[in-house]
Design a protein around this motif. Structure first.
Motif, PDB file in Angstrom:
ATOM      1  N   GLN A 135     -41.026 -74.151 -40.220  1.00  0.00           N
ATOM      2  CA  GLN A 135     -40.087 -73.944 -39.114  1.00  0.00           C
ATOM      3  C   GLN A 135     -40.465 -74.817 -37.912  1.00  0.00           C
ATOM      4  O   GLN A 135     -39.592 -75.414 -37.278  1.00  0.00           O
ATOM      5  CB  GLN A 135     -40.077 -72.476 -38.678  1.00  0.00           C
ATOM      6  N   LEU A 136     -41.761 -74.860 -37.621  1.00  0.00           N
ATOM      7  CA  LEU A 136     -42.231 -75.665 -36.489  1.00  0.00           C
ATOM      8  C   LEU A 136     -41.913 -77.146 -36.707  1.00  0.00           C
ATOM      9  O   LEU A 136     -41.411 -77.819 -35.800  1.00  0.00           O
ATOM     10  CB  LEU A 136     -43.738 -75.459 -36.290  1.00  0.00           C
ATOM     11  N   ASN A 137     -42.160 -77.630 -37.921  1.00  0.00           N
ATOM     12  CA  ASN A 137     -41.862 -79.034 -38.226  1.00  0.00           C
ATOM     13  C   ASN A 137     -40.374 -79.333 -38.107  1.00  0.00           C
ATOM     14  O   ASN A 137     -39.968 -80.364 -37.561  1.00  0.00           O
ATOM     15  CB  ASN A 137     -42.361 -79.398 -39.627  1.00  0.00           C
ATOM     16  N   ILE A 138     -39.548 -78.437 -38.626  1.00  0.00           N
ATOM     17  CA  ILE A 138     -38.096 -78.646 -38.555  1.00  0.00           C
ATOM     18  C   ILE A 138     -37.620 -78.593 -37.109  1.00  0.00           C
ATOM     19  O   ILE A 138     -36.800 -79.407 -36.688  1.00  0.00           O
ATOM     20  CB  ILE A 138     -37.354 -77.618 -39.442  1.00  0.00           C
ATOM     21  N   ALA A 139     -38.157 -77.652 -36.335  1.00  0.00           N
ATOM     22  CA  ALA A 139     -37.771 -77.547 -34.919  1.00  0.00           C
ATOM     23  C   ALA A 139     -38.144 -78.817 -34.158  1.00  0.00           C
ATOM     24  O   ALA A 139     -37.363 -79.316 -33.340  1.00  0.00           O
ATOM     25  CB  ALA A 139     -38.425 -76.326 -34.279  1.00  0.00           C
ATOM     26  N   GLU A 140     -39.325 -79.365 -34.456  1.00  0.00           N
ATOM     27  CA  GLU A 140     -39.717 -80.629 -33.819  1.00  0.00           C
ATOM     28  C   GLU A 140     -38.792 -81.765 -34.252  1.00  0.00           C
ATOM     29  O   GLU A 140     -38.417 -82.613 -33.437  1.00  0.00           O
ATOM     30  CB  GLU A 140     -41.174 -80.962 -34.167  1.00  0.00           C
ATOM     31  N   GLY A 141     -38.428 -81.766 -35.527  1.00  0.00           N
ATOM     32  CA  GLY A 141     -37.497 -82.778 -36.024  1.00  0.00           C
ATOM     33  C   GLY A 141     -36.144 -82.673 -35.338  1.00  0.00           C
ATOM     34  O   GLY A 141     -35.538 -83.686 -34.968  1.00  0.00           O
ATOM     35  N   ASN A 152     -23.060 -88.720 -38.151  1.00  0.00           N
ATOM     36  CA  ASN A 152     -24.161 -88.568 -39.095  1.00  0.00           C
ATOM     37  C   ASN A 152     -25.320 -87.800 -38.453  1.00  0.00           C
ATOM     38  O   ASN A 152     -25.901 -86.904 -39.064  1.00  0.00           O
ATOM     39  CB  ASN A 152     -24.620 -89.943 -39.587  1.00  0.00           C
ATOM     40  N   LEU A 153     -25.623 -88.144 -37.225  1.00  0.00           N
ATOM     41  CA  LEU A 153     -26.687 -87.465 -36.490  1.00  0.00           C
ATOM     42  C   LEU A 153     -26.343 -85.996 -36.276  1.00  0.00           C
ATOM     43  O   LEU A 153     -27.191 -85.115 -36.475  1.00  0.00           O
ATOM     44  CB  LEU A 153     -26.889 -88.176 -35.147  1.00  0.00           C
ATOM     45  N   ASN A 154     -25.096 -85.707 -35.892  1.00  0.00           N
ATOM     46  CA  ASN A 154     -24.663 -84.319 -35.716  1.00  0.00           C
ATOM     47  C   ASN A 154     -24.767 -83.544 -37.030  1.00  0.00           C
ATOM     48  O   ASN A 154     -25.182 -82.377 -37.030  1.00  0.00           O
ATOM     49  CB  ASN A 154     -23.221 -84.260 -35.202  1.00  0.00           C
ATOM     50  N   ASN A 155     -24.387 -84.174 -38.128  1.00  0.00           N
ATOM     51  CA  ASN A 155     -24.476 -83.517 -39.434  1.00  0.00           C
ATOM     52  C   ASN A 155     -25.926 -83.188 -39.789  1.00  0.00           C
ATOM     53  O   ASN A 155     -26.218 -82.107 -40.305  1.00  0.00           O
ATOM     54  CB  ASN A 155     -23.849 -84.375 -40.528  1.00  0.00           C
ATOM     55  N   LYS A 156     -26.834 -84.136 -39.521  1.00  0.00           N
ATOM     56  CA  LYS A 156     -28.253 -83.895 -39.820  1.00  0.00           C
ATOM     57  C   LYS A 156     -28.806 -82.771 -38.956  1.00  0.00           C
ATOM     58  O   LYS A 156     -29.548 -81.915 -39.449  1.00  0.00           O
ATOM     59  CB  LYS A 156     -29.062 -85.179 -39.601  1.00  0.00           C
ATOM     60  N   ILE A 157     -28.449 -82.776 -37.681  1.00  0.00           N
ATOM     61  CA  ILE A 157     -28.916 -81.710 -36.785  1.00  0.00           C
ATOM     62  C   ILE A 157     -28.369 -80.364 -37.253  1.00  0.00           C
ATOM     63  O   ILE A 157     -29.093 -79.363 -37.291  1.00  0.00           O
ATOM     64  CB  ILE A 157     -28.527 -82.001 -35.318  1.00  0.00           C
ATOM     65  N   GLY A 158     -27.108 -80.327 -37.641  1.00  0.00           N
ATOM     66  CA  GLY A 158     -26.507 -79.089 -38.140  1.00  0.00           C
ATOM     67  C   GLY A 158     -27.191 -78.593 -39.405  1.00  0.00           C
ATOM     68  O   GLY A 158     -27.474 -77.396 -39.537  1.00  0.00           O
ATOM     69  N   ARG A 199     -29.291 -75.127 -39.801  1.00  0.00           N
ATOM     70  CA  ARG A 199     -29.003 -74.118 -40.828  1.00  0.00           C
ATOM     71  C   ARG A 199     -30.250 -73.813 -41.657  1.00  0.00           C
ATOM     72  O   ARG A 199     -30.545 -72.649 -41.970  1.00  0.00           O
ATOM     73  CB  ARG A 199     -27.854 -74.572 -41.726  1.00  0.00           C
ATOM     74  N   GLU A 200     -30.999 -74.854 -42.002  1.00  0.00           N
ATOM     75  CA  GLU A 200     -32.232 -74.652 -42.761  1.00  0.00           C
ATOM     76  C   GLU A 200     -33.236 -73.843 -41.944  1.00  0.00           C
ATOM     77  O   GLU A 200     -33.906 -72.943 -42.476  1.00  0.00           O
ATOM     78  CB  GLU A 200     -32.847 -76.006 -43.154  1.00  0.00           C
ATOM     79  N   LEU A 201     -33.319 -74.130 -40.662  1.00  0.00           N
ATOM     80  CA  LEU A 201     -34.219 -73.380 -39.777  1.00  0.00           C
ATOM     81  C   LEU A 201     -33.817 -71.904 -39.727  1.00  0.00           C
ATOM     82  O   LEU A 201     -34.681 -71.020 -39.775  1.00  0.00           O
ATOM     83  CB  LEU A 201     -34.195 -73.994 -38.370  1.00  0.00           C
ATOM     84  N   THR A 202     -32.533 -71.649 -39.665  1.00  0.00           N
ATOM     85  CA  THR A 202     -32.033 -70.269 -39.660  1.00  0.00           C
ATOM     86  C   THR A 202     -32.389 -69.571 -40.964  1.00  0.00           C
ATOM     87  O   THR A 202     -32.847 -68.411 -40.962  1.00  0.00           O
ATOM     88  CB  THR A 202     -30.510 -70.258 -39.441  1.00  0.00           C
ATOM     89  N   GLN A 203     -32.187 -70.229 -42.101  1.00  0.00           N
ATOM     90  CA  GLN A 203     -32.512 -69.647 -43.408  1.00  0.00           C
ATOM     91  C   GLN A 203     -34.004 -69.336 -43.512  1.00  0.00           C
ATOM     92  O   GLN A 203     -34.398 -68.288 -44.041  1.00  0.00           O
ATOM     93  CB  GLN A 203     -32.077 -70.580 -44.545  1.00  0.00           C
TER      94      GLN A 203
END
Length: 186
Positions: free
Chosen positions: A14-20, A153-159, A163-167
């Motif tokens: 989660q921390l890695n994804i949040a930083e990303g 593309n950037l918005n899609n990646k952030i989205g 979603r992955e962070l939420t899961q």
């Protein structure tokens, strides 16, 4: 695998994804600034090409006399290099228009109709400047489309990462519930 280990592994992920996500949002901010700047410069390029069309029509109507001062010579050289009709296009169109102009002017001189030469200069110059204007507008439009695609593309990646962070958060909460249930029943 032990629940505490799973819980900590998910926390690190989660921390890695949040930083990303934060890094991607910084890139998104930079891209938005770049897009604003590019739009301003693109608009300037299109307007500059559009404003040169009437200027070159006027200049093509008259034969410009020799420059008398160093300043006039410099201005004339800059104009001939960067603004004169035909200097902002290349390729087959430039060659075709140049040949057409030369042939028509030679024919007019041969028939003694030199008073028509400024008209030929105007028409050919207008065609050259119109092509340069179209090319500039097309280039700006293409650049805008590319930047918008990057932004999407950037918005899609952030989205997707959000979603992955939420899961992962849901999964981590479920593990925590199981750990609490086990500790209460132990």
């Amino acid at each position: 695998m032990n629940l505490m280990h799973q819980y900590n592994a998910i926390a690190r992920k989660q921390l890695n994804i949040a930083e990303g996500i934060n890094l991607l949002k910084q890139v998104q901010t930079d891209l938005n600034r770049t897009m604003l700047t590019a739009n301003a410069w693109g608009f300037t390029a299109v307007i500059a090409n559009a404003s040169l069309i009437p200027l070159n029509v006027i200049i093509n109507a008259f034969e410009i006399k020799k420059a008398n001062s160093l300043y006039q010579a410099l201005v004339r050289q800059v104009y001939d290099t960067y603004s004169k009709s035909g200097t902002r296009i290349d390729g087959h169109a430039k060659t075709a228009l140049s040949i057409l102009k030369k042939v028509v002017i030679e024919e007019l001189k041969h028939k003694g109709m030199t008073d028509m030469i400024p008209g030929v200069n105007i028409i050919v110059g207008l065609a050259e400047d119109s092509l340069a204007f179209y090319k500039a507008a097309e280039m700006v439009g293409t650049g805008n489309q590319e930047m918008k695609a990057m932004a999407r593309n950037l918005n899609n990646k952030i989205g997707a990462l959000t979603r992955e962070l939420t899961q992962l958060g849901i999964k981590r909460a479920q593990i925590l519930e199981r750990m609490q249930y086990i500790s209460r029943n132990a």
